[in-house]
Motif scaffolding. Structure first.
Motif, PDB file in Angstrom:
ATOM      1  N   ILE A   1     -41.135  32.301  -8.258  1.00  0.00           N
ATOM      2  CA  ILE A   1     -39.810  32.832  -7.931  1.00  0.00           C
ATOM      3  C   ILE A   1     -39.264  32.194  -6.654  1.00  0.00           C
ATOM      4  O   ILE A   1     -38.092  31.776  -6.598  1.00  0.00           O
ATOM      5  CB  ILE A   1     -39.877  34.373  -7.779  1.00  0.00           C
ATOM      6  CG1 ILE A   1     -40.183  35.024  -9.129  1.00  0.00           C
ATOM      7  CG2 ILE A   1     -38.559  34.907  -7.214  1.00  0.00           C
ATOM      8  CD1 ILE A   1     -40.415  36.520  -9.048  1.00  0.00           C
ATOM      9  N   LEU A   2     -40.087  32.111  -5.614  1.00  0.00           N
ATOM     10  CA  LEU A   2     -39.627  31.557  -4.335  1.00  0.00           C
ATOM     11  C   LEU A   2     -39.292  30.076  -4.459  1.00  0.00           C
ATOM     12  O   LEU A   2     -38.347  29.596  -3.827  1.00  0.00           O
ATOM     13  CB  LEU A   2     -40.701  31.772  -3.265  1.00  0.00           C
ATOM     14  CG  LEU A   2     -40.932  33.230  -2.840  1.00  0.00           C
ATOM     15  CD1 LEU A   2     -42.135  33.328  -1.908  1.00  0.00           C
ATOM     16  CD2 LEU A   2     -39.694  33.800  -2.159  1.00  0.00           C
TER      17      LEU A   2
ATOM     18  N   ARG B   1     -38.125  28.544  -7.019  1.00  0.00           N
ATOM     19  CA  ARG B   1     -36.845  28.396  -7.712  1.00  0.00           C
ATOM     20  C   ARG B   1     -35.688  28.925  -6.868  1.00  0.00           C
ATOM     21  O   ARG B   1     -34.564  28.426  -6.968  1.00  0.00           O
ATOM     22  CB  ARG B   1     -36.888  29.134  -9.045  1.00  0.00           C
ATOM     23  CG  ARG B   1     -37.832  28.507 -10.063  1.00  0.00           C
ATOM     24  CD  ARG B   1     -37.866  29.317 -11.344  1.00  0.00           C
ATOM     25  NE  ARG B   1     -38.774  28.721 -12.326  1.00  0.00           N
ATOM     26  CZ  ARG B   1     -39.048  29.268 -13.511  1.00  0.00           C
ATOM     27  NH1 ARG B   1     -38.470  30.407 -13.858  1.00  0.00           N
ATOM     28  NH2 ARG B   1     -39.886  28.661 -14.344  1.00  0.00           N
ATOM     29  N   THR B   2     -35.952  29.952  -6.053  1.00  0.00           N
ATOM     30  CA  THR B   2     -34.886  30.568  -5.267  1.00  0.00           C
ATOM     31  C   THR B   2     -34.568  29.762  -4.010  1.00  0.00           C
ATOM     32  O   THR B   2     -33.396  29.523  -3.694  1.00  0.00           O
ATOM     33  CB  THR B   2     -35.278  32.005  -4.870  1.00  0.00           C
ATOM     34  OG1 THR B   2     -35.617  32.754  -6.047  1.00  0.00           O
ATOM     35  CG2 THR B   2     -34.139  32.701  -4.136  1.00  0.00           C
ATOM     36  N   PHE B   3     -35.607  29.352  -3.306  1.00  0.00           N
ATOM     37  CA  PHE B   3     -35.425  28.583  -2.061  1.00  0.00           C
ATOM     38  C   PHE B   3     -35.860  27.141  -2.329  1.00  0.00           C
ATOM     39  O   PHE B   3     -36.978  26.739  -1.993  1.00  0.00           O
ATOM     40  CB  PHE B   3     -36.244  29.204  -0.922  1.00  0.00           C
ATOM     41  CG  PHE B   3     -35.862  30.629  -0.619  1.00  0.00           C
ATOM     42  CD1 PHE B   3     -34.804  30.920   0.224  1.00  0.00           C
ATOM     43  CD2 PHE B   3     -36.564  31.686  -1.190  1.00  0.00           C
ATOM     44  CE1 PHE B   3     -34.443  32.230   0.509  1.00  0.00           C
ATOM     45  CE2 PHE B   3     -36.220  33.006  -0.916  1.00  0.00           C
ATOM     46  CZ  PHE B   3     -35.152  33.276  -0.073  1.00  0.00           C
ATOM     47  N   THR B   4     -34.982  26.410  -2.929  1.00  0.00           N
ATOM     48  CA  THR B   4     -35.330  25.052  -3.356  1.00  0.00           C
ATOM     49  C   THR B   4     -35.595  24.109  -2.186  1.00  0.00           C
ATOM     50  O   THR B   4     -36.245  23.073  -2.361  1.00  0.00           O
ATOM     51  CB  THR B   4     -34.199  24.468  -4.219  1.00  0.00           C
ATOM     52  OG1 THR B   4     -32.958  24.552  -3.484  1.00  0.00           O
ATOM     53  CG2 THR B   4     -34.058  25.251  -5.515  1.00  0.00           C
TER      54      THR B   4
END
Length: 272
Positions: free
Chosen positions: A22-23, A25-28
């Motif tokens: 998740i991280l 993908r969220t914080f590229t």
């Protein structure tokens, strides 16, 4: 009870894997070191919150500090055991990626005995703490207590209460919020909760035992088996060491902020 062990072995690695996905993908823009570090902290906070909830449940349900029992004690010890093993792996992974980011890519081009040794030398106390809980505390709790002292095991669960706030502090730094009021408030909560639940809880346990059997607090230690006092001291000693480190860090942050305010005042034009 075996199902609790299997459940823990699935839940904590599963959470770590999920948070990483998740991280990422969220914080590229985050590096692998950032993603692994925050994922480790999130899993740690969840485990600590569950341990605290279990501890409060056990402590509040036990009226007799020695003979009252609660199923959560053995159940949560088994459920939390895989977390201790997994967290050592997560800490190593965080160390490995951090070293790569800091320019040691040649030495950390791949996992090796050298990278493991460097991790163990750097975080030996945390690793020892986890292994002690896993290899000593767990067998004693499950097999050697003869069903006595669930109240005290519950108190030891409550020592995890400060961990979510420590994790929140690390995550705030990762998000660039280390110079905010939220981070300062969280730092105060860390110090208060750590001192209360990881240090003061030991005299509290002795006081509760003494109150039940009519023994003054200062004499309780002399009425307990030597191994109980030695065990408590072995758990308490690193807590005091870590608390001193927290105080030093808080003092450094305070002095840095004070210097920053002083520099800001120098830059302001005089109004008198």
């Amino acid at each position: 009870m075996f199902s609790a062990l299997v459940c823990g072995a699935v839940v904590f690695p599963g959470l770590f894997y999920t948070f990483r996905k998740i991280l990422k993908r969220t914080f590229t823009h985050w590096s692998d070191a950032d993603v692994v570090s925050v994922s480790e902290r999130l899993v740690s906070a969840i485990h600590a919150s569950l341990a605290t909830a279990a501890g409060v449940t056990v402590v509040t349900s036990c009226t007799d500090t020695m003979t009252d029992s609660h199923w959560l004690v053995n159940g949560f010890v088994l459920f939390g055991a895989p977390y201790m093993a997994h967290d050592i792996y997560a800490m190593y992974l965080s160390h490995y990626h951090n070293q790569r980011v800091r320019g040691h890519s040649r030495s950390y081009s791949s996992h090796s005995l050298q990278t493991v040794k460097a991790f163990l030398m750097k975080d030996w106390m945390l690793v020892l703490h986890h292994l002690t809980l896993l290899l000593i505390f767990m067998p004693i709790t499950l097999f050697l207590r003869r069903g006595l002292g669930d109240f005290f095991v519950g108190c030891l669960f409550i020592t995890e209460f400060s961990t979510p706030f420590v994790s929140i502090g690390k995550i705030l730094i990762q998000l660039g919020l280390d110079d905010t009021r939220l981070h300062r408030i969280n730092g105060i909560i860390v110090l208060l909760s750590f001192f209360t639940c990881r240090i003061l809880i030991f005299p509290f346990m002795y006081w509760m035992y003494g109150r039940q059997f009519g023994i003054p607090l200062y004499r309780v230690a002399f009425h307990l088996p030597l191994q109980c006092n030695v065990g408590n001291l072995a758990i308490l000693a690193p807590q005091i060491y870590w608390f001193i480190l927290l105080l030093r860090k808080a003092n450094r942050l305070y002095l840095r902020q004070k210097r920053g305010q002083g520099d800001g005042n120098k830059d302001k034009p005089r109004t008198d």
